[in-house]
Write a protein that holds these residues in place. Structure first.
Motif, PDB file in Angstrom:
ATOM      1  N   SER A  52     -27.219  18.395   9.273  1.00 16.77           N
ATOM      2  CA  SER A  52     -28.594  18.889   9.299  1.00 16.77           C
ATOM      3  C   SER A  52     -29.020  19.290   7.885  1.00 16.77           C
ATOM      4  N   ASP A  55     -29.682  23.527   7.121  1.00 18.69           N
ATOM      5  CA  ASP A  55     -28.661  24.526   6.781  1.00 18.69           C
ATOM      6  C   ASP A  55     -27.315  23.904   6.457  1.00 18.69           C
ATOM      7  N   TYR A  57     -25.473  22.195   8.429  1.00 14.56           N
ATOM      8  CA  TYR A  57     -24.578  22.171   9.582  1.00 14.56           C
ATOM      9  C   TYR A  57     -23.955  20.786   9.722  1.00 14.56           C
ATOM     10  N   TYR A  59     -21.102  18.283  12.010  1.00 17.94           N
ATOM     11  CA  TYR A  59     -20.399  18.116  13.272  1.00 17.94           C
ATOM     12  C   TYR A  59     -19.622  16.810  13.241  1.00 17.94           C
ATOM     13  N   THR A 101     -33.802  18.412  13.698  1.00 17.80           N
ATOM     14  CA  THR A 101     -32.500  19.038  13.474  1.00 17.80           C
ATOM     15  C   THR A 101     -31.728  19.278  14.774  1.00 17.80           C
TER      16      THR A 101
END
Length: 130
Positions: A52, A55, A57, A59, A101
């Motif tokens: 994302s 921020d 992020y 995964y 996002t």
């Protein structure tokens, strides 16, 4: 016009590495997520990893954790997917897709539910030879 251009695929030997690139242009949202998928002939689409821009992020799908590394070059609007210790079963066409996002990691967890992904790249072929 929104464009996603993947590159970096090719033929690699078992145990080798590749770095795939996904260059995004024309996307006007302030924040977005880039999601990586792959699909081999006769198999269902598989979610791999996402990042994302809001921020940072990250995964990774559990089955590939430890062999993937995703990163984002903000200056170039490019996301990279590093793949290590490649195996024949990694042979597939790899796609990136952009969306809001919230698509990271929902689109990776449920790769059959990708209606929220606005745009897809053309794919880059990875072939791992034994």
């Amino acid at each position: 016009e929104v464009q996603l251009v993947e590159s970096g695929g090719g033929l690699v030997q078992v145990g080798g590495s590749l770095r795939l690139s996904c260059a995004l242009s024309g996307y006007t949202a302030d924040y977005y997520a880039i999601n990586w998928f792959r699909q081999a002939p006769g198999k269902e689409r598989e979610g791999l990893s996402c990042i994302s821009s809001s921020d940072g992020y990250l995964y990774y799908v559990d089955s590939l954790k430890g062999r993937l590394a995703i990163s984002h070059d903000n200056a170039r609007n490019t996301v990279y997917l590093q793949m290590n210790d490649l195996k024949p079963e990694d042979s597939a066409t790899y796609y990136c897709a952009v969306g809001p996002t919230f698509t990271c990691p929902s689109s990776i967890i449920k790769p059959h539910l990708t209606r929220s992904l606005d745009h897809w790249g053309q794919g880059t072929l990875v072939t791992v030879s034994a």
